[in-house]
Design an enzyme around this catalytic site. Structure first.
Site, PDB file in Angstrom:
ATOM      1  N   SER A 199       0.805  -1.213   0.000  1.00  0.00           N
ATOM      2  CA  SER A 199       0.000   0.000   0.000  1.00  0.00           C
ATOM      3  C   SER A 199       0.845   1.272   0.000  1.00  0.00           C
ATOM      4  O   SER A 199       1.459   1.605  -0.990  1.00  0.00           O
ATOM      5  CB  SER A 199      -0.975  -0.041   1.180  1.00  0.00           C
ATOM      6  OG  SER A 199      -2.032   0.868   0.992  1.00  0.00           O
ATOM      7  N   LYS A 236      -1.003  -4.129  -3.341  1.00  0.00           N
ATOM      8  CA  LYS A 236      -2.289  -3.649  -2.835  1.00  0.00           C
ATOM      9  C   LYS A 236      -2.550  -2.286  -3.449  1.00  0.00           C
ATOM     10  O   LYS A 236      -1.939  -1.303  -3.079  1.00  0.00           O
ATOM     11  CB  LYS A 236      -2.259  -3.579  -1.307  1.00  0.00           C
ATOM     12  CG  LYS A 236      -3.366  -2.745  -0.669  1.00  0.00           C
ATOM     13  CD  LYS A 236      -4.759  -3.324  -0.891  1.00  0.00           C
ATOM     14  CE  LYS A 236      -5.789  -2.660   0.002  1.00  0.00           C
ATOM     15  NZ  LYS A 236      -6.043  -1.249  -0.277  1.00  0.00           N
ATOM     16  N   GLN A 293     -10.307   2.147  -0.002  1.00  0.00           N
ATOM     17  CA  GLN A 293     -11.549   1.875   0.713  1.00  0.00           C
ATOM     18  C   GLN A 293     -12.098   3.122   1.407  1.00  0.00           C
ATOM     19  O   GLN A 293     -11.346   3.999   1.808  1.00  0.00           O
ATOM     20  CB  GLN A 293     -11.351   0.775   1.771  1.00  0.00           C
ATOM     21  CG  GLN A 293     -11.226  -0.631   1.214  1.00  0.00           C
ATOM     22  CD  GLN A 293      -9.904  -0.860   0.517  1.00  0.00           C
ATOM     23  OE1 GLN A 293      -8.847  -0.473   1.000  1.00  0.00           O
ATOM     24  NE2 GLN A 293      -9.957  -1.473  -0.648  1.00  0.00           N
TER      25      GLN A 293
END
Length: 484
Positions: free
Chosen positions: A309, A334, A338
């Protein structure tokens, strides 16, 4: 990546270090979010998206009434509603989209607002199983030998199958000093038991030091609220010492807040160049552009499969927009964003939903692919040895994964076991005797619990010695060559 509701409140995702849920693989973006209304699916921007048709409502209502009136057992109404929501989200087959009922949401918020204790590993729920994304550096999980991609099957004898991610996390969390006996499956081999003693999770996110030859090293363990400030201070301190080149280590860093990584990248990415891009489901993109400047010295970024991430945003931006070299192993992969919706539900529960993806400055989407290093370097084989199960004493003619891991550790300690294929031969026994003799243990040539633990402690010390870190050594050498 992670926004909380439409107002984009900053979410301290790192608190789930106590046992990270998949949301910790997220980034927080602060600022206008023009995609929120059109991409959330809540506002009903497309025809028919704002609610159910009469036929759909009838179908749902009929199912509910049949359960309430005909099912063998009486069912709690709230449980049915929560189950329906979980079912809808589960049908998306997205490990980062989840529902938390009121109790789970309250526990989640408690973790965000208090000190925490646990094992210190980030997990996601994939195909119904709890998968380790990365153990946190310096955490009990890392010290016990938990690794990226481990599957946690049970905790203290309680199976995790069928649980939501939040439920599983709550099973794994616990008070400082208590034991979490984890049944772990690794690479399709037979499950092993790893005992982790829960502890306070380290919250120091940045560590720096000056190495030989004027090479500075900054290790970033997570991207959280104060990381950017600490990074700026420690970067300046290294520069004030006459640093000629920099190694940034994000190995095993599971990510965190986007605002933190953006602030850090602005020290290196020239003004006007993109740092990261986000794209909604319609294909519309927005860029976060640097307002900073470049540095006159060479930069190398250390990465591995636990870099996820925000770590991948840093690696991708430094490579594509600042000319840095990447050393180590391919990253986790990743690349989605969200949002959590709590106010919308109105009862204390929440939904965390994937709403967009992020891309590198050049527009590359690394999701489920990761970022390849410019210079690939694997650590010595003993770095990947698993803890022994210690269920039985290992001795001559023993076979299996425990023996194979024993042999890898002995080899790493400079004690030649003769082979590393999992067969306990005479040479392996002699290597064990040598270790026992050097460490004040009964010289039997057999590996009981005490000897196994001593060997594991010795190899852990070996792994933590920077002199044995081949990836770091390669990164430093790469910087030194660039300085010359």
């Amino acid at each position: 990546m992670f926004w909380k509701g439409r107002n984009l409140y900053i979410l301290l995702a790192f608190i789930l270090l106590a046992m990270f849920a998949s949301s910790v693989l997220t980034l927080t973006i602060v600022g206008p979010f023009s995609f929120a209304e059109q991409g959330s699916g809540v506002s009903g921007s497309k025809p028919g998206a704002s609610g159910f048709t009469q036929q759909e409502l009838k179908k749902l209502s009929t199912t509910y009434e049949l359960i309430q009136s005909q099912y063998l057992h009486e069912v709690d109404r709230t449980k049915l509603i929560d189950g329906a929501i979980s079912g809808m989200l589960g049908s998306l087959n997205d490990p980062y989209t989840t529902y938390m009922d009121q109790k789970e949401a309250e526990q989640f918020n408690d973790m965000l607002n208090s000190s925490f204790q646990g094992i210190g590993a980030e997990v996601s729920l994939e195909e119904g199983r709890v998968k380790v994304v990365s153990p946190i550096k310096g955490s009990p999980a890392e010290r016990a030998g938990i690794r990226t991609n481990d599957i946690i099957l049970s905790v203290n004898g309680e199976k995790l199958d069928g649980l939501s991610l939040t439920e599983a996390v709550m099973k794994i969390r616990g008070a400082k000093g208590s034991q979490a006996k984890l049944q772990v499956m690794r690479g399709g081999a037979e499950p092993i038991e790893i005992v982790v003693v829960r502890d306070d999770i380290p919250i120091e996110t940045v560590h720096s030091e000056m190495l030989d030859g004027g090479v500075g090293k900054i290790e970033v363990r997570e991207f959280v609220q104060n990381t950017a400030k600490a990074f700026k201070e420690q970067l300046k301190a290294l520069e004030d010492q006459g640093m000629k080149g920099l190694v940034i280590d994000v190995r095993g860093d599971p990510g965190g807040m986007l605002q933190a990584v953006v602030e850090m990248l602005e020290h290196f990415v020239p003004s006007g160049k993109p740092i990261v891009q986000v794209e909604d489901r319609t294909g519309k993109r927005e860029q976060t552009v640097s307002k900073g400047s470049s540095k006159p010295y060479p930069i190398v970024v250390l990465i591995n499969n636990g870099s996820a991430s925000a770590s991948e945003i840093m690696a991708g931006a430094l490579k594509e927009a600042a000319g840095a070299k990447l050393v180590g192993e391919k990253t986790y992969g990743k690349g989605t964003v969200q949002v959590t919706y709590q106010q919308e539900l109105g009862d204390g529960s929440n939904i965390k939903m994937t709403v967009m993806k992020w891309l590198t400055p050049n527009g590359n989407w690394i999701h489920q692919k990761g970022i390849e290093p410019d210079i690939a370097v694997e650590q010595p084989a003993y770095f990947k040895a698993s803890p022994m199960s210690k269920k039985t004493t290992l001795k001559a003619d023993s076979l299996g994964d425990d023996v194979k891991n024993l042999q890898l550790m002995l080899e790493g300690l400079g004690l030649s076991p003769g082979r590393t294929d999992g067969y306990f031969n005479d040479k392996t026994a002699q290597a064990v005797k040598t270790f026992q003799s050097r460490n004040g243990l009964p010289v039997t040539g057999e590996v009981d619990t005490k000897t196994a633990q001593s060997i594991e402690d010795a190899i852990t010390k070996q792994i933590r010695d920077p002199k044995n870190d081949l990836q770091l050594k390669t990164a430093v050498d790469t910087v030194k060559k660039a300085i010359q």
